[in-house]
Design an enzyme around this catalytic site. Structure first.
Site, PDB file in Angstrom:
ATOM      1  N   GLU A 131       0.835  -1.209   0.000  1.00 11.83           N
ATOM      2  CA  GLU A 131       0.000   0.000   0.000  1.00 11.83           C
ATOM      3  C   GLU A 131       0.867   1.256   0.000  1.00 11.83           C
ATOM      4  OE1 GLU A 131      -2.791  -0.356  -0.974  1.00 11.83           O
ATOM      5  OE2 GLU A 131      -4.291  -0.927   0.519  1.00 11.83           O
ATOM      6  N   THR A 143      -5.261   6.853  -5.640  1.00 17.07           N
ATOM      7  CA  THR A 143      -5.391   7.098  -4.201  1.00 17.07           C
ATOM      8  C   THR A 143      -4.506   8.267  -3.760  1.00 17.07           C
ATOM      9  OG1 THR A 143      -5.966   4.813  -3.794  1.00 17.07           O
ATOM     10  CG2 THR A 143      -5.107   6.027  -1.919  1.00 17.07           C
TER      11      THR A 143
END
Ligand code: HSE
Length: 308
Positions: free
Chosen positions: A128, A181
């Protein structure tokens, strides 16, 4: 065990008010990944689709996770990973979380499961961090272990599984536009008013209580996000109309899935969720943005072996 195929589920992070601290796993959307032991040490990657994604392990979300695990475990073999993405990158349905969590799960299986749950989340967070610049755990925790997960802290890691009330179902609409993101994080305000924080943590606490008690009314009252949604919703065509239509059709709440552009709604049962998906579908049918929709239960388990 020399080769396994796994299913790695899509996830909805943030769950409206719980930015960066809550997520849940979606039952019937996800990636497939094949892991094989290789004589040659190290990590090799192959994309079955989305061939534009990098296959150099140190540049790939799954690759960095696998490299870190092999470095720690130091086995006398290497691992090849073949990825078939069912979750489109940039969809807001936990695409990077599925690659990262799936890699942590699959590599751990081939190593003989030396790592515990917290260690797997920690490894998956490396993926991530590569994808978005921030090692958030609200996708990888539910991806790995299913259900709802509450991330009280990432340093040190403290993840609490939450129960899934019977019947709770999700509707998702994914406008086929990419929202990275990292960009969706950069547009957020860096500080907020105390009164807004008070409202938000009241809602997060009440949503958690609602999940524990299966109180759908309380879940509905709690699904309000006055901090992140008003900013990010500007990136999503027809967001306000989608939300209003979902609530009118009986959804408990509706908000942005992860960092968007997907929009999700929770409903008390599958029938209502199907109706909610239909009304969202109808709104997008009239505009010039391609999209896909899903109706699903909440996955009670996360990554799992489907063939060995
Ligand atoms: N909590 C993260 C964010 C999830 O909203 O940026 C990204 O999928």
């Amino acid at each position: 065990m020399n080769a396994i195929t796994i299913f790695s589920p899509a996830t909805v992070a943030n769950v409206s008010c719980a930015f960066d601290v809550m997520g849940f796993a979606v039952e019937n959307a996800g990636d497939r990944m094949i892991f094989r032991k290789t004589k040659e040490k190290g990590v090799r990657l192959r994309m079955k689709n989305f061939r534009e994604l990098p296959v150099e392990p140190e540049k790939n979300v799954a690759g960095v996770v696998a490299l870190a695990m092999l470095k720690k475990a130091d086995p006398d073999f290497g691992i090849s990973i073949e990825m078939e993405k069912g979750i489109l990158p940039g969809s807001g349905m936990g695409s990077s979380g599925a690659s990262a969590g799936g890699a942590a799960f699959g590599v751990n299986q081939l190593l003989g499961e030396p790592f515990d749950q917290n260690e797997l989340i920690g490894f998956a967070m490396l993926g991530e961090a590569l994808a978005s610049g921030v090692a958030h755990a609200d996708n990888v925790a539910p991806n790995l272990f299913g259900g709802f997960a509450l991330v009280r802290s990432t340093h040190p890691l403290d993840v609490i599984p939450l129960p899934v009330p019977d019947g709770l179902s999700v509707s998702l609409i994914h406008p086929l536009i990419e929202v990275k993101t990292q960009n969706a994080r950069n547009i957020l305000k860096k500080s907020i008013l105390l009164k807004d924080a008070v409202t938000q943590w009241g809602n997060v606490a009440a949503l958690t209580a609602g999940l524990f008690t299966g109180d759908f009314e309380l879940i509905a009252r709690s699904m309000h996000d006055g901090i992140v949604e008003p900013v990010r919703s500007m990136l999503i065509p027809k967001f306000d109309e989608l939300k209003q239509a979902a609530l009118n059709a009986g959804a408990l709440g509706c908000s942005i899935s992860g960092s968007g552009p997907s929009v999700f709604a929770l409903s008390a049962d599958k029938e209502t969720a199907e109706k909610v998906t239909r009304v969202m579908y109808e709104i997008y049918q009239n505009i010039d943005v391609p999209f896909e929709t899903f109706t699903s239960g909440i996955a009670s388990s996360g990554c799992r072996v489907i063939h060995s």
